[in-house]
Design a protein around this motif. Sequence first.
Motif, mmCIF file in Angstrom:
data_model
loop_
_atom_site.group_PDB
_atom_site.id
_atom_site.type_symbol
_atom_site.label_atom_id
_atom_site.label_comp_id
_atom_site.label_asym_id
_atom_site.label_seq_id
_atom_site.Cartn_x
_atom_site.Cartn_y
_atom_site.Cartn_z
ATOM 1 N N LYS A 146 0.824 -1.206 0.000
ATOM 2 C CA LYS A 146 0.000 0.000 0.000
ATOM 3 C C LYS A 146 0.861 1.260 0.000
ATOM 4 C CE LYS A 146 -4.071 -1.991 2.255
ATOM 5 N NZ LYS A 146 -4.956 -1.952 3.447
ATOM 6 N N LEU A 147 1.943 1.228 0.773
ATOM 7 C CA LEU A 147 2.851 2.377 0.821
ATOM 8 C C LEU A 147 3.497 2.621 -0.539
ATOM 9 C CD1 LEU A 147 4.630 1.770 4.250
ATOM 10 C CD2 LEU A 147 2.923 3.517 3.729
ATOM 11 N N LEU A 148 3.867 1.557 -1.207
ATOM 12 C CA LEU A 148 4.488 1.672 -2.521
ATOM 13 C C LEU A 148 3.518 2.296 -3.526
ATOM 14 C CD1 LEU A 148 7.307 0.981 -3.539
ATOM 15 C CD2 LEU A 148 6.416 -1.187 -4.398
ATOM 16 N N LYS A 149 2.259 1.927 -3.439
ATOM 17 C CA LYS A 149 1.243 2.514 -4.323
ATOM 18 C C LYS A 149 1.048 3.994 -4.014
ATOM 19 C CE LYS A 149 -1.438 -1.691 -5.258
ATOM 20 N NZ LYS A 149 -2.750 -2.374 -5.076
ATOM 21 N N LEU A 150 1.017 4.324 -2.724
ATOM 22 C CA LEU A 150 0.852 5.726 -2.334
ATOM 23 C C LEU A 150 2.038 6.568 -2.778
ATOM 24 C CD1 LEU A 150 -0.645 5.652 1.290
ATOM 25 C CD2 LEU A 150 -1.794 6.281 -0.836
ATOM 26 N N ARG A 151 3.198 5.972 -2.768
ATOM 27 C CA ARG A 151 4.413 6.683 -3.200
ATOM 28 C C ARG A 151 4.280 7.126 -4.655
ATOM 29 N NH1 ARG A 151 8.049 8.852 -5.199
ATOM 30 N NH2 ARG A 151 10.278 8.756 -4.760
ATOM 31 N N LYS A 152 3.608 6.309 -5.463
ATOM 32 C CA LYS A 152 3.441 6.628 -6.886
ATOM 33 C C LYS A 152 2.194 7.458 -7.147
ATOM 34 C CE LYS A 152 5.787 2.357 -8.282
ATOM 35 N NZ LYS A 152 5.638 1.047 -8.961
ATOM 36 N N HIS A 153 1.112 7.132 -6.451
ATOM 37 C CA HIS A 153 -0.158 7.817 -6.684
ATOM 38 C C HIS A 153 -0.927 7.963 -5.369
ATOM 39 C CE1 HIS A 153 0.390 7.394 -10.995
ATOM 40 N NE2 HIS A 153 0.607 6.105 -10.829
ATOM 41 N N PRO A 154 -1.120 9.195 -4.889
ATOM 42 C CA PRO A 154 -1.971 9.396 -3.708
ATOM 43 C C PRO A 154 -3.352 8.800 -3.956
ATOM 44 C CG PRO A 154 -0.819 11.415 -4.279
ATOM 45 C CD PRO A 154 -0.575 10.457 -5.411
ATOM 46 N N GLU A 155 -3.921 8.227 -2.911
ATOM 47 C CA GLU A 155 -5.206 7.546 -3.049
ATOM 48 C C GLU A 155 -6.076 7.835 -1.834
ATOM 49 O OE1 GLU A 155 -5.491 3.104 -2.720
ATOM 50 O OE2 GLU A 155 -5.895 3.286 -4.872
ATOM 51 N N ASP A 156 -7.363 8.084 -2.064
ATOM 52 C CA ASP A 156 -8.298 8.398 -0.976
ATOM 53 C C ASP A 156 -7.783 9.548 -0.120
ATOM 54 O OD1 ASP A 156 -9.984 6.325 -1.780
ATOM 55 O OD2 ASP A 156 -8.925 4.858 -0.542
ATOM 56 N N ASN A 157 -7.122 10.509 -0.788
ATOM 57 C CA ASN A 157 -6.564 11.692 -0.124
ATOM 58 C C ASN A 157 -5.456 11.344 0.875
ATOM 59 O OD1 ASN A 157 -8.367 13.169 -1.611
ATOM 60 N ND2 ASN A 157 -9.760 13.571 0.086
ATOM 61 N N LYS A 158 -4.892 10.141 0.737
ATOM 62 C CA LYS A 158 -3.757 9.735 1.565
ATOM 63 C C LYS A 158 -2.468 9.903 0.763
ATOM 64 C CE LYS A 158 -6.500 6.303 4.086
ATOM 65 N NZ LYS A 158 -6.683 4.858 4.358
ATOM 66 N N PHE A 159 -1.389 10.261 1.437
ATOM 67 C CA PHE A 159 -0.143 10.543 0.738
ATOM 68 C C PHE A 159 1.053 10.310 1.657
ATOM 69 C CE2 PHE A 159 -1.697 14.243 2.866
ATOM 70 C CZ PHE A 159 -0.591 14.928 3.324
ATOM 71 N N ILE A 160 2.232 10.161 1.042
ATOM 72 C CA ILE A 160 3.468 9.930 1.778
ATOM 73 C C ILE A 160 4.095 11.261 2.199
ATOM 74 C CG2 ILE A 160 5.826 9.027 1.642
ATOM 75 C CD1 ILE A 160 3.895 6.783 1.711
#
Length: 235
Positions: free
Chosen positions: A15-29
């Motif tokens: 999930k963290l790897l996906k967020l690193r590439k594309h923020p999702e559900d307004n969640k971000f790294i």
Amino acid sequence: MGLTITSKSNPLYSKLLKLRKHPEDNKFIIEGEDLVELARSNSKLLFTFTYTGSSFSADYVLSKELYRNLSSYSSLPKVMGVGKFEFVKSDSFNRGIYLDGVQDPGNLGTIERSCLAFNYLNIFLSSDCVSPLNFKSVQASKGALFYLNISYCKLSDLKEKGYKIYATSLDKNAKELVKVDRPKNNYILVFGSEGQGVKKENLKLADENIFIEMDRKIESLNVGVAASIIMYNWR
């Protein structure tokens, strides 16, 4: 110390790897101790993670290999986190800015910093703007993101609410910034994309088209620089 993660197949790491590439559900790294603490103090932080051998206390501990895959820095930050941002559209405010198709995340982050510095706390984005949750935008904002009201809308929506529109333009009919009477309340400054500027349909909505007079002729100023100059002049 928190739960240790060493496997690439771990669900949280995936999930963290996906967020690193594309923020999702307004969640971000979020990277770095300063930004993590700013997110925490503004109730935007969901959890933190660090790497094996770090003395920093976090909710999760990743192997250095996994942690490095999530970081954009060559020197590993002490801690990273996951934040959640709420896009908030203010119904009543004195002034704000509208970004029309700004694509560079560094420029967006720079503009956010200037908005906070010069008290333009409401930012409106066109649908084709880069996301403020892009990791480069987040880092470039230096935490300003956490103090601003940001939302997506059409410029026509703001026009219909009665806000006076000032759009930046190099058109021959545009007026020099210092020769335009500075409005006191209820106005929007519009800045366009790095390559195309403000779209024609949005220029038509403007009450005034304005430009920054330059001593030497160059094609244009960087949008982050131009926005900062105008906000400083009209703060």
